[in-house]
Design a protein around this motif. Structure first.
Motif, PDB file in Angstrom:
ATOM      1  N   SER A 200       8.859  -0.061   4.967  1.00 43.13           N
ATOM      2  CA  SER A 200       8.744  -0.148   3.510  1.00 43.13           C
ATOM      3  C   SER A 200       8.692  -1.584   3.004  1.00 43.13           C
ATOM      4  O   SER A 200       8.646  -1.806   1.804  1.00 43.13           O
ATOM      5  CB  SER A 200       9.940   0.565   2.851  1.00 43.13           C
ATOM      6  OG  SER A 200      11.156  -0.062   3.212  1.00 43.13           O
ATOM      7  N   GLY A 201       8.708  -2.577   3.937  1.00 46.78           N
ATOM      8  CA  GLY A 201       8.728  -3.972   3.519  1.00 46.78           C
ATOM      9  C   GLY A 201       7.359  -4.614   3.585  1.00 46.78           C
ATOM     10  O   GLY A 201       6.368  -4.075   3.087  1.00 46.78           O
ATOM     11  N   ILE A 444       9.195  -5.363  -3.465  1.00 47.56           N
ATOM     12  CA  ILE A 444       9.556  -4.414  -4.518  1.00 47.56           C
ATOM     13  C   ILE A 444       9.840  -3.039  -3.929  1.00 47.56           C
ATOM     14  O   ILE A 444      10.848  -2.403  -4.253  1.00 47.56           O
ATOM     15  CB  ILE A 444       8.426  -4.352  -5.556  1.00 47.56           C
ATOM     16  CG1 ILE A 444       8.265  -5.714  -6.230  1.00 47.56           C
ATOM     17  CG2 ILE A 444       8.682  -3.264  -6.593  1.00 47.56           C
ATOM     18  CD1 ILE A 444       6.980  -5.890  -6.994  1.00 47.56           C
ATOM     19  N   THR A 445       8.943  -2.565  -3.050  1.00 49.09           N
ATOM     20  CA  THR A 445       9.131  -1.224  -2.494  1.00 49.09           C
ATOM     21  C   THR A 445      10.356  -1.150  -1.582  1.00 49.09           C
ATOM     22  O   THR A 445      11.081  -0.156  -1.605  1.00 49.09           O
ATOM     23  CB  THR A 445       7.876  -0.791  -1.723  1.00 49.09           C
ATOM     24  OG1 THR A 445       7.565  -1.779  -0.723  1.00 49.09           O
ATOM     25  CG2 THR A 445       6.687  -0.651  -2.655  1.00 49.09           C
ATOM     26  N   ALA A 446      10.590  -2.197  -0.804  1.00 48.81           N
ATOM     27  CA  ALA A 446      11.755  -2.188   0.083  1.00 48.81           C
ATOM     28  C   ALA A 446      13.051  -2.193  -0.715  1.00 48.81           C
ATOM     29  O   ALA A 446      13.994  -1.445  -0.408  1.00 48.81           O
ATOM     30  CB  ALA A 446      11.711  -3.393   1.024  1.00 48.81           C
ATOM     31  N   THR A 447      13.118  -3.029  -1.745  1.00 43.60           N
ATOM     32  CA  THR A 447      14.331  -3.071  -2.574  1.00 43.60           C
ATOM     33  C   THR A 447      14.550  -1.746  -3.271  1.00 43.60           C
ATOM     34  O   THR A 447      15.683  -1.229  -3.346  1.00 43.60           O
ATOM     35  CB  THR A 447      14.214  -4.192  -3.628  1.00 43.60           C
ATOM     36  OG1 THR A 447      13.958  -5.432  -2.963  1.00 43.60           O
ATOM     37  CG2 THR A 447      15.489  -4.297  -4.440  1.00 43.60           C
ATOM     38  N   THR A 448      13.473  -1.161  -3.795  1.00 44.65           N
ATOM     39  CA  THR A 448      13.583   0.125  -4.483  1.00 44.65           C
ATOM     40  C   THR A 448      14.053   1.211  -3.532  1.00 44.65           C
ATOM     41  O   THR A 448      14.891   2.051  -3.888  1.00 44.65           O
ATOM     42  CB  THR A 448      12.223   0.505  -5.096  1.00 44.65           C
ATOM     43  OG1 THR A 448      11.789  -0.534  -5.971  1.00 44.65           O
ATOM     44  CG2 THR A 448      12.324   1.789  -5.882  1.00 44.65           C
ATOM     45  N   LEU A 453      16.590   2.487  -6.684  1.00 44.57           N
ATOM     46  CA  LEU A 453      16.347   2.063  -8.062  1.00 44.57           C
ATOM     47  C   LEU A 453      15.305   2.927  -8.756  1.00 44.57           C
ATOM     48  O   LEU A 453      15.431   3.222  -9.948  1.00 44.57           O
ATOM     49  CB  LEU A 453      15.901   0.598  -8.078  1.00 44.57           C
ATOM     50  CG  LEU A 453      15.551   0.001  -9.445  1.00 44.57           C
ATOM     51  CD1 LEU A 453      16.781  -0.016 -10.346  1.00 44.57           C
ATOM     52  CD2 LEU A 453      14.975  -1.407  -9.290  1.00 44.57           C
ATOM     53  N   GLY A 454      14.257   3.344  -8.026  1.00 46.67           N
ATOM     54  CA  GLY A 454      13.187   4.103  -8.656  1.00 46.67           C
ATOM     55  C   GLY A 454      13.694   5.377  -9.303  1.00 46.67           C
ATOM     56  O   GLY A 454      13.394   5.672 -10.465  1.00 46.67           O
ATOM     57  N   ALA A 455      14.481   6.144  -8.556  1.00 41.89           N
ATOM     58  CA  ALA A 455      15.009   7.398  -9.098  1.00 41.89           C
ATOM     59  C   ALA A 455      15.959   7.146 -10.263  1.00 41.89           C
ATOM     60  O   ALA A 455      15.981   7.905 -11.240  1.00 41.89           O
ATOM     61  CB  ALA A 455      15.729   8.169  -7.988  1.00 41.89           C
ATOM     62  N   GLN A 456      16.735   6.066 -10.183  1.00 42.55           N
ATOM     63  CA  GLN A 456      17.680   5.760 -11.258  1.00 42.55           C
ATOM     64  C   GLN A 456      16.954   5.399 -12.552  1.00 42.55           C
ATOM     65  O   GLN A 456      17.309   5.879 -13.633  1.00 42.55           O
ATOM     66  CB  GLN A 456      18.588   4.619 -10.818  1.00 42.55           C
ATOM     67  CG  GLN A 456      19.511   4.981  -9.657  1.00 42.55           C
ATOM     68  CD  GLN A 456      20.077   3.752  -8.955  1.00 42.55           C
ATOM     69  OE1 GLN A 456      19.627   2.634  -9.186  1.00 42.55           O
ATOM     70  NE2 GLN A 456      21.044   3.967  -8.075  1.00 42.55           N
ATOM     71  N   ILE A 502       4.414  -0.996  -8.713  1.00 41.73           N
ATOM     72  CA  ILE A 502       5.680  -0.989  -9.453  1.00 41.73           C
ATOM     73  C   ILE A 502       5.743   0.227 -10.362  1.00 41.73           C
ATOM     74  O   ILE A 502       6.774   0.912 -10.455  1.00 41.73           O
ATOM     75  CB  ILE A 502       5.823  -2.279 -10.283  1.00 41.73           C
ATOM     76  CG1 ILE A 502       5.821  -3.508  -9.365  1.00 41.73           C
ATOM     77  CG2 ILE A 502       7.108  -2.261 -11.109  1.00 41.73           C
ATOM     78  CD1 ILE A 502       5.734  -4.831 -10.114  1.00 41.73           C
ATOM     79  N   GLY A 503       4.629   0.505 -11.057  1.00 37.53           N
ATOM     80  CA  GLY A 503       4.606   1.649 -11.963  1.00 37.53           C
ATOM     81  C   GLY A 503       4.832   2.961 -11.245  1.00 37.53           C
ATOM     82  O   GLY A 503       5.529   3.848 -11.749  1.00 37.53           O
TER      83      GLY A 503
END
Length: 674
Positions: A200-201, A444-448, A453-456, A502-503
């Motif tokens: 995912s990185g 962004i994707t790895a951190t999410t 974070l995305g679900a939150q 990101i969106g």
């Protein structure tokens, strides 16, 4: 080196740039130019080899090699943008010593996972989750280099966003645990592992798409361009409309659509078409800002139109696990609606501004098609091969080979070995900014993924809408409105590809949570990500078009927004109601045809509202314009009661305009008699 580099014919059209994220690059010559062109050519050969003989070590191994061949070139091909004294003999297009050092360091850290001294590739994978100190150091250096490469190619906005996500991953554990976005916190070794040694990185889906699909399409675009297709598409557009009063505007729109099949780039298409058609538009009587807005909107259609679309479309296919042909099918009707809106606006402008017919070359469209129509064959071949079940990668390689073979039908465009070298290296160089963006998107994707974070954020978005109302339809409408605003604001700061990624990780889950089908949600995010190209105050396509026409930049942006308005409203129809999916060609034939017809009427309502003119009647006053805009909103909801109300509002708008036009005509006659 650009697409007009080694061996380009003197009468070739201006080179097309193949991405929307690109900032001005160096024009490399001498040893530096040869190094970049040579490495880019080698990468192109690797990419083509991978299509038919994938590397035995697997996909991530290929991505490591691909990134090692492309990311170092970024520091040679793009300026640092940092102002500092330079020796008199040094050109800004010549890489500095620092650039060469950065390029060498980038090569070393990109190849680090394959280092035999640390056990090689397999040992590196085995250390996932338990990276050694040298691994963490290498990952940290690569992180800094990726952010810098992204800054050079796209500006500061996306690097700042990436650093903000990193800060959230590292410091999120310090947030009050009662906050929805709080998490347990990640130490730097965990972050480095997520970026450097996970799916995912850096080596995640975005880079995979860039290295597998996008680079092949940029190579195809370079070959097609050098084979004379760009010149033919513009000439055909000019010839097709040469006798009509609205020929200049129609030519610009048609050329934008056709040239977009080569570039897939909004800004580059607007500039390329503008360079050819602006003199014609000026002679026809178009104001500078109006012409620039038209060119920008027509150019942005290149990212929305099959068969190439934009880079984000390949990511849509990967995220939803569907074929690229399926995504092309989803884009067909929205493309028709988009260009229908532009053409309606063009016809209105012909009457509003008293546009004149202009002299055009005597060559007929039929003669051009008969002589050079073969340029369409490679585009058709892509669609045919996809329909026959071939992969998108093989389809575009075969289309590239066909375009190269057909170039020998035109003596001016022969793709000799020297020009093949130019095309392949130019195609890879054109993808460098996309590689930088897609690699940075891995941050962004790895951190999410690691923090959830995305679900939150999706839950917060839906909760905010539910705090205002309990009605499910109203909750969905409010969520869509908030999502549209968020995506529009995001698009002001970051490039199209990053905006979609990101969106999708933030907005996508919110729409899915409310029952929106995945294809509708993905295409909604895709279209709003693309529209940043015509959204003030950073509309890049409008900036490029205004530079061609000499018009004022901000008024040109607003004109572009007017032309592109259907693309802002139609995507909302995808997600608001069930029949909205019909606009993606998903559903029964009767339903798709009916929804398309209603949407076309909605586009007509928008044209009345923005153009202050009712086609076939005449000028529209404020009441007719308001009713036209209201009719568009009602019709795009695609529910029976709103469709009836929208049709009534549209008819009333036309009726009022007709009465006002008759009264104005009688008053003019009386004044003439008196």
């Amino acid at each position: 080196m650009d697409a007009r580099g080694l061996g380009a014919a003197a009468d070739d059209p201006p080179a097309v740039h193949y991405d929307d994220e690109e900032r001005p690059a160096r024009t490399l010559r001498g040893p530096a130019g040869l190094v970049v062109a040579g490495v880019a050519f080698a990468v192109a050969l690797l990419v083509l080899w991978q299509v038919f003989r994938p590397l035995a070590q697997g996909s991530q191994f290929y991505l490591i090699v691909f990134l090692s061949g492309t990311l170092p070139l970024t520091f040679l091909a793009y300026r640092s943008g940092l102002s500092r004294p330079r020796p008199r003999w040094s050109s800004p297009d010549r890489p500095t010593v620092a650039d060469w050092i950065l390029s060498a360091v980038t090569l070393l850290v990109c190849l680090y996972p394959l280092n035999p001294l640390t056990g090689g590739y397999d040992a590196f994978l085995d250390r996932q989750g338990l990276l050694d100190t040298p691994d963490v150091i290498a990952g940290a250096i690569l992180l800094a280099l990726v952010v810098e490469a992204c800054r050079r190619t796209t500006g500061l906005a996306l690097p700042i966003v990436c650093l903000a996500f990193l800060a959230y991953g590292y410091y999120g554990g310090l947030l009050p645990q009662t906050w929805a976005v709080a998490h347990s916190g990640l130490d730097f070794a965990q972050i480095a592992d997520a970026l450097f040694n996970s799916g995912s990185g850096f080596y995640g889906t975005p880079l995979d798409v860039a290295a597998t699909y996008i680079v092949l399409f940029t190579i195809y675009g370079a070959v097609l361009d050098l084979s004379g297709a760009s010149r033919f598409f513009v000439d055909l557009s000019v010839a097709a409309f040469r006798k009509s009063r609205g020929a200049a505007g129609r030519t610009a729109v048609a050329a934008g659509f056709l040239l977009g099949t080569v570039s897939g780039s909004g800004t580059a298409t607007a500039v390329s078409v503008g360079a050819v058609t602006w003199p014609m538009l000026r002679r026809a009587g178009y104001p500078r800002e109006q012409a620039g807005g038209m060119l920008a909107a027509a150019g942005v259609g290149a990212i929305l139109s099959p068969p190439t679309l934009g880079a984000a479309a390949f990511i849509v296919a990967e995220y939803l696990h569907v074929s690229y042909l399926t995504v092309l099918g989803w884009a067909m009707i929205p493309t028709v609606l988009y260009y229908a809106g532009i053409l309606l606006a063009v016809e209105i402008d012909v009457r509003r501004f008293g546009v004149r017919a202009v002299d055009a070359p005597a060559t007929s469209a039929l003669r051009l098609l008969g002589r050079f129509g073969y340029h369409f064959s490679s585009l058709v071949l892509i669609v045919v091969l996809l329909a026959l079940g071939q992969s998108a990668t093989r389809a575009v390689v075969y289309a590239t080979a066909l375009a190269a073979a057909l170039s020998f039908l035109d003596r001016r465009a022969w793709l000799t070995p020297r020009r093949v070298f130019t095309a392949l290296s130019a195609g890879v160089r054109g993808v460098l900014p996309v590689v930088a963006v897609c690699t940075a998107a891995g941050i962004i994707t790895a951190t999410t993924t690691k923090t959830g974070l995305g679900a939150q954020l999706a839950s917060l978005l839906v909760s905010g809408a539910r705090a205002l109302t309990d009605d499910p339809a109203a909750v969905l409408a409010l969520t869509v409105l908030l999502a549209a605003v968020a995506l529009a604001l995001l698009g002001l700061a970051v490039p199209v590809t990053a905006s979609f990624i990101i969106g999708w990780v933030i907005i996508g889950p919110a729409l899915l949570q409310l029952g929106v089908p995945a294809p509708a949600a993905a295409m909604f995010v895709f279209y709003y990500s693309v529209l940043s190209e015509v959204t003030p105050p950073t509309a890049l396509a409008a900036v490029g078009a205004s530079a061609i026409t000499g018009g004022r930049t901000v008024p040109t942006m607003w004109q572009a927004l007017k032309y592109a308005l259907p693309a802002f409203l139609v995507p909302a129809a995808f997600v608001l109601t069930g029949p909205g999916e019909y606009l993606l060609a998903r559903g029964p034939v009767a339903g798709v045809a009916g929804a398309t017809a209603v949407a076309l009427l909605a586009v007509a309502g928008l044209a009345v509202a923005t153009g202050a003119w009712v086609p076939g009647i005449g000028p529209a006053g404020l009441p007719s314009r308001v009713l036209g805009g209201l009719a568009a909103l009602l019709l795009l909801y695609l529910a029976p009661p709103t469709i009836v109300a929208g049709l009534a509002a549209l008819a009333l708008a036309a009726g009022i305009a007709f009465v006002q036009h008759r009264r104005s005509g009688r008053r003019t006659i009386r004044e003439a008699v008196s």
